[in-house]
Write an enzyme that holds these catalytic residues in place. Sequence first.
Site, PDB file in Angstrom:
ATOM      1  N   GLU A  30       0.863  -1.184   0.000  1.00  0.00           N
ATOM      2  CA  GLU A  30       0.000   0.000   0.000  1.00  0.00           C
ATOM      3  C   GLU A  30       0.902   1.237   0.000  1.00  0.00           C
ATOM      4  OE1 GLU A  30      -2.878   0.220   3.256  1.00  0.00           O
ATOM      5  OE2 GLU A  30      -2.628   2.377   3.408  1.00  0.00           O
ATOM      6  N   GLU A  75      -2.531  11.895   2.958  1.00  0.00           N
ATOM      7  CA  GLU A  75      -3.308  11.424   4.106  1.00  0.00           C
ATOM      8  C   GLU A  75      -3.085  12.354   5.294  1.00  0.00           C
ATOM      9  OE1 GLU A  75      -2.575   7.354   5.284  1.00  0.00           O
ATOM     10  OE2 GLU A  75      -4.574   7.237   6.146  1.00  0.00           O
TER      11      GLU A  75
END
Length: 368
Positions: A133, A138
């Site tokens: 990932e 974020e």
Amino acid sequence: MKGPFLTLLLASSFSATTAYNLVRDYSGQNFFSGWNFYGNYDNLTSGDVIFVNQTNATADHLAYVNSAGHAIIKVDNTTNVPYNYKRNSVRIETQDYFPVGSVWIIDLLHLPYGCSVWPAFWTSGQTWPQQGEIDIIEGVNLMTYNQMALHTTAGCTKTTPADQTGTSTQVDCSTGQGCTVAETKPNSFGAAFAQAGGGVWATQFESSGIYIWFWSRANVPASINASSNSVDPSTWGNPSAAYPSTSCSMAQFFGAQQLIVDITLCGDWAGLNSTYHATCNPNGICYNDNVMGPGSPTYDNAYFEIDYIRAYATGAASTGIIGPTPSTSSSSTKSGSAPGTTSTSVGVHFRPSMFALGCLLFSFLLFL
Ligand SMILES: *[C@@H]1O[C@H](CO)[C@@H](O)[C@H](O)[C@H]1NC(C)=O
Ligand SMILES: *[C@@H]1O[C@H](CO)[C@@H](O)[C@H](O)[C@H]1NC(C)=O
Ligand SMILES: *[C@@H]1O[C@H](CO)[C@@H](O)[C@H](O)[C@H]1NC(C)=O
Ligand SMILES: *[C@@H]1O[C@H](CO)[C@@H](O)[C@H](O)[C@H]1NC(C)=O
Ligand SMILES: *[C@@H]1O[C@H](CO)[C@@H](O)[C@H](O)[C@H]1NC(C)=O
Ligand SMILES: *[C@@H]1O[C@H](CO)[C@@H](O)[C@H](O)[C@H]1NC(C)=O
């Protein structure tokens, strides 16, 4: 000479001159073609949202193209949510998986922010965490900077080359929030990102490693623009985050990646008391303070405004994109085997394995 020369090559390999050609363009009126909508509550990060399907997202104006031709992806701010109910939001993922040899560029005007708000633009392999990932954008609550990360199985660690401009904060990519890098350039998140006119992230996914660049609007290189059919990372200067493959083999820890855009609320990171109290309310509870109730003005800034997302590829990656597999179930629901547990950890965007073995084998062969 051979030894040092090779080291030098590896250390600076992200800047080797390579042209990457446009292979996918998600923009304008067609932005939402080529994505799946999740259509389920957030069973991945324990957030207090229902990620609605495309029918509801479109009908409720949670996913649409605005008059400027930009894609809006947002949290519902028009519903009065009663206690114990979840709020509607959106999670979309590309049907295509992009292999090593890819560059992804996202140009945005606005990122979601506010107390309880946890947005991300990230990528995931077909099996998680086996195929890795990459968290490109974020942040949570009122954080003022972007946090980048990788998540992998055990054995992948982060080393920090001298030319990385961000700050490495955790080195083990297999635990906790993964191997994280804090952005140090200004205006990478929150209200300041939008006030500066937004910005651009570029991610290079190469056998030499993973490299992420961020530019606030005023600093976006002229060669990255709405008509770039080809891009060359060697001209971009130093990356914000660099994950050289010398301490994390791409072939071992990463498969082809799909792109994901989502906004959850509270959950395993934004909703943790230690995190929530730090920037929002030192005596509060994330859900009670925000999710329940009228939704406005709490979520008026909980939206992505995206000019475009583009995928570029070089060499074999150009023909190695793994497209959608014909589904045996309805196209709006996820199929496949769910693991027995829903264990998640902080900052991890767990997703279940869902694709056929044939697909796995194909992507595996690509990396041999
Ligand atoms: C979308 O979700 C709504 C609400 O859960 C449901 O009633 C509807 O059948 C779904 N539509 C599709 C196409 O899955
Ligand atoms: C989804 O859309 C359907 C059809 O318009 C509607 O009946 C339903 O209430 C919506 N569900 C949600 C959760 O918004
Ligand atoms: C846009 O980028 C391309 C290369 O990607 C470059 O050739 C072109 O000059 C740029 N256009 C502008 C207006 O800067
Ligand atoms: C979180 O903080 C609130 C406010 O201090 C408190 O009422 C609540 O019990 C805490 N929750 C947990 C799980 O510690
Ligand atoms: C919801 O937020 C949008 C901006 O994202 C704003 O234009 C709109 O007025 C808000 N809705 C309500 C009901 O306040
Ligand atoms: C989450 O929900 C989807 C849709 O119902 C399901 O396919 C998946 O297995 C669930 N994942 C987990 C981790 O429970």
